[in-house]
Design an enzyme around this catalytic site. Structure first.
Site, PDB file in Angstrom:
ATOM      1  N   GLU A 120       0.817  -1.214   0.000  1.00 17.63           N
ATOM      2  CA  GLU A 120       0.000   0.000   0.000  1.00 17.63           C
ATOM      3  C   GLU A 120       0.856   1.271   0.000  1.00 17.63           C
ATOM      4  OE1 GLU A 120      -3.137   0.081  -0.327  1.00 17.63           O
ATOM      5  OE2 GLU A 120      -4.023  -1.771   0.445  1.00 17.63           O
ATOM      6  N   HIS A 143      -4.748   3.288   8.615  1.00 15.51           N
ATOM      7  CA  HIS A 143      -5.867   2.515   8.073  1.00 15.51           C
ATOM      8  C   HIS A 143      -6.135   1.339   8.993  1.00 15.51           C
ATOM      9  CE1 HIS A 143      -8.564   0.280   5.546  1.00 15.51           C
ATOM     10  NE2 HIS A 143      -7.739  -0.763   5.557  1.00 15.51           N
ATOM     11  N   HIS A 145      -9.733  -1.250  10.793  1.00 15.35           N
ATOM     12  CA  HIS A 145     -11.058  -1.818  10.549  1.00 15.35           C
ATOM     13  C   HIS A 145     -11.956  -1.636  11.779  1.00 15.35           C
ATOM     14  CE1 HIS A 145      -8.748  -4.691   7.627  1.00 15.35           C
ATOM     15  NE2 HIS A 145      -8.932  -3.486   7.112  1.00 15.35           N
ATOM     16  N   HIS A 215     -15.297  -2.268   4.191  1.00 13.04           N
ATOM     17  CA  HIS A 215     -13.869  -2.592   4.322  1.00 13.04           C
ATOM     18  C   HIS A 215     -13.276  -2.034   5.610  1.00 13.04           C
ATOM     19  CE1 HIS A 215      -9.622  -2.690   2.290  1.00 13.04           C
ATOM     20  NE2 HIS A 215      -9.531  -2.801   3.610  1.00 13.04           N
TER      21      HIS A 215
END
Length: 268
Positions: A120, A143, A145, A215
């Site tokens: 990424e 990032h 979840h 996501h």
């Protein structure tokens, strides 16, 4: 930590310690699983007095010209975020992108055999380059979840960004105050795609968080702890909303007048 850690500027050591702490928050909250999630930070401001690294460590790679000269902390390909808690040098690195932007050197970390920066990296760099031009104080990208935010991205409310933001802002004053620009509802795109990277970067032009449909969520802030705070507070609003729905009622929430009062008090 090994001797390589001691060579870093003091402020860089401090930022790495923050990253390790936030990794523990993410793991204990169940917001990262296996190799899910990633973290990067533009450490260039803390390396202003450093010489260019020895070219013997050079690894050829094509980067955008705007990335030239950047020092970037980034997690490794396949990195388990939980490993950042007590083995951060093995599963992450600080890399220096050379002045021609045609390669990089790993100047710290990456001690695992076959280590490579996260796949990424290009997406993170796009955000860092955007921040460099538009929000130079924002150095960290996170990032993860967050469970309740992901649940909301499966709900029909996700199709109405204004309604989603109002619905979580009204649940608790802190959500309105500490996530002032709110959440961008980022349509589903395959992970690592250029479409997702560009949509996420655009989100930060007017929102604090990019909520990726079905996501996870991505945010950027001055450091990784402040990035964590954005996700933590926003997810609290989502959790309160879902709890009310699960209890069988639509929450009244803060009134329009009460929200305006907060906006005036905190100059939102």
């Amino acid at each position: 930590m090994t001797k390589y850690f001691d060579k870093l500027p003091k402020k860089v050591n401090g930022e790495i310690n923050k990253i390790s702490r936030v990794a523990s928050y993410l793991w204990n909250r169940e917001w990262v699983e296996r190799n899910g999630g990633n973290i990067s930070m533009n450490l260039t401001p803390f390396f202003s007095d450093q010489k260019e690294p020895d070219k013997t460590t050079f690894i050829g790679h094509s980067f955008p010209s705007e990335a030239a000269g950047l020092y970037i902390f980034v997690t490794g390909a396949g990195c388990y975020i939980r490993s950042l808690i007590d083995d951060i040098e093995s599963v992450s690195c600080i890399l220096y992108i050379n002045k021609k932007a045609n390669g990089y050197s790993i100047i710290w970390g990456g001690h695992t055999e076959g280590f490579k920066p996260t796949s990424e990296l290009a997406s993170h760099l796009e955000i860092h380059i955007y921040n460099k031009k538009n929000n130079p104080n924002n150095l960290a990208v996170l990032h993860a979840h967050p469970l309740e935010l992901i649940v909301l991205s499966h709900h029909s409310i996700f199709g109405d960004e204004e309604k989603l933001n109002h619905s979580i802002w009204k649940m608790c004053p802190e959500v309105r105050v500490y996530v002032p620009r709110g959440i961008n509802c980022t349509p589903y795109s395959i992970t690592q795609s250029d479409t997702l990277a560009k949509a996420t970067t655009h989100a930060f032009s007017y929102r604090d968080i990019a909520l990726w449909e079905k996501h996870g969520a991505t945010t950027t802030a001055e450091d990784v702890e402040k990035a964590w705070d954005f996700l933590d507070v926003a997810n609290k609003g989502a959790k309160l909303l879902l709890t009310a729905w699960a209890s069988g009622f639509e929450p009244e929430g803060l009134s329009k007048e009460q929200l305006i009062g907060l906006e005036q008090l905190f100059k939102l």
